[in-house]
Design a protein around this motif. Sequence first.
Motif: not given
Length: 277
Positions: A64, A66, A68-70, A72, A92, A96, A157, A180, A182-183
């Motif tokens: 995923v 950064v 798209d991670f943010r 969340q 992953h 991140i 994660p 989270a 992350m992948y």
Amino acid sequence: SIICNKTRGIRMSDSKINSDRLFPVNSILVSQPEPQNGKSPYFDLAEKYDITVDFRPFIEVKPVNVKDFRKQKVEILDHTAIIFTSRNAVDHFFNICSELRIEMPADMKYFCISEQTANYLQKYIVIRKRKIFTGFRTAQDLIEILKKHKDEKYLFPCSSIRKNDIPDFLKGGGYQYNEAVMYETVAADLSDLEDVYYDIIAFFSPSGINSLFVNFPDFKQNKTRIAAFGPTTAGAVRDAGLVLDIQAPMPNAPSMTGALEVYIKEANKKLQQEVKK
């Protein structure tokens, strides 16, 4: 074969083989990466029965990004403990962290599903200086450890496709935790297999079954035998309307290779009996 006649699923007990679908085996496709160390019970099986065993991952793991991670809205450093259930999760997570320039504090705790996963942490941290708690192998093992540490703020994660056992336990137990993603687990491109035929295809997750139909929507099973490891994979095979020919683990075969060998022996025995007739 990879492309064969779709038939409705038939429920069988874990220890019985459908005698009507006992056909000779010359080739097996294992829907996982090929072992890199040159040693594998699959290689032994191929040599013992003079059959072809090929390997091909049916799923791919993609990070995923950064951005798209943010979205969340998960703050990694707001947590006191990280739960790792695979090496993919470890990779992953730390990737991140690297992209966000986050350095793990020395007092961060790590809860790992197995010793193998715990040892893998040394790729990113000095493990002898960290607090690491390790299960034996299963999610239930790890849950028993988590029960002793209820006051932590956990970060889990995970993949876009994950099992429910650990999140359900944390939620049901009133733990402080966040997931989270992350992948992502996505179907691999198998288009080059369209005209390739195998006697048995071995699956290890529902995602593998999904990938089969993403790549070949008109898949027909015919005489191709389907092997599945674990009850969730077996359920996915049946839900897809396929015949489940080989299920592992079985009482007399705890591994996939063991279950495959039981089937091959039975198929060979039937062939020998027909030749004698």
